[in-house]
Design an enzyme around this catalytic site. Sequence first.
Site, PDB file in Angstrom:
ATOM      1  N   CYS A  11       0.874  -1.173   0.000  1.00 32.61           N
ATOM      2  CA  CYS A  11       0.000   0.000   0.000  1.00 32.61           C
ATOM      3  C   CYS A  11       0.915   1.229   0.000  1.00 32.61           C
ATOM      4  O   CYS A  11       2.124   1.102   0.118  1.00 32.61           O
ATOM      5  CB  CYS A  11      -0.997   0.002   1.156  1.00 32.61           C
ATOM      6  SG  CYS A  11      -0.312   0.166   2.797  1.00 32.61           S
ATOM      7  N   CYS A  85      -1.874   1.285  -4.274  1.00 40.79           N
ATOM      8  CA  CYS A  85      -0.620   1.958  -4.636  1.00 40.79           C
ATOM      9  C   CYS A  85      -0.583   2.358  -6.104  1.00 40.79           C
ATOM     10  O   CYS A  85       0.385   2.925  -6.576  1.00 40.79           O
ATOM     11  CB  CYS A  85       0.594   1.111  -4.266  1.00 40.79           C
ATOM     12  SG  CYS A  85       0.856  -0.323  -5.311  1.00 40.79           S
ATOM     13  N   CYS A  89       3.658  -0.181  -8.505  1.00 39.45           N
ATOM     14  CA  CYS A  89       4.117  -1.553  -8.326  1.00 39.45           C
ATOM     15  C   CYS A  89       4.683  -2.104  -9.623  1.00 39.45           C
ATOM     16  O   CYS A  89       3.977  -2.166 -10.623  1.00 39.45           O
ATOM     17  CB  CYS A  89       2.958  -2.436  -7.864  1.00 39.45           C
ATOM     18  SG  CYS A  89       2.224  -1.866  -6.337  1.00 39.45           S
TER      19      CYS A  89
END
Length: 137
Positions: A11, A85, A89
């Site tokens: 996160c 997020c 990523c």
Amino acid sequence: MADKPSVLFVCVHNAGRSQMAAAWLSHLAGDRVEVRSAGSDPGDAVNPAAVEAMAEVGIDISAETPKVLTADAVRESDVCITMGCGDACPVFPGKRYLDWKLEDPAGRGVAAVRPIRDQIKTLVEELIAEIVPEATA
């Protein structure tokens, strides 16, 4: 997936959702799963309301610290679970990616964090049933 699957929870601040998810997975799966958590923009400390909410169910995350998301952490994990997020990523072929839609507990009191904690537990139990089928959560 390896004999011992590895899971990375991500996160933004690695201060609430991903910390609670990692703690639940460690608690419920024990040493049958390798657990990591990280944040795309890590905070300074774990959310105190998350610490309190987890303590209520007997899980101590008070010593945890937010960690920065690295490409290596993703590369070394079988399953990467994001929790808001966005595009931060990195994506590698052969990895399983999940996105759990969870409210952000940042700036909220423990009463608001409890339902998020409980939702995460349910998701983690479902994950364990998938990646460690012989396990009883």
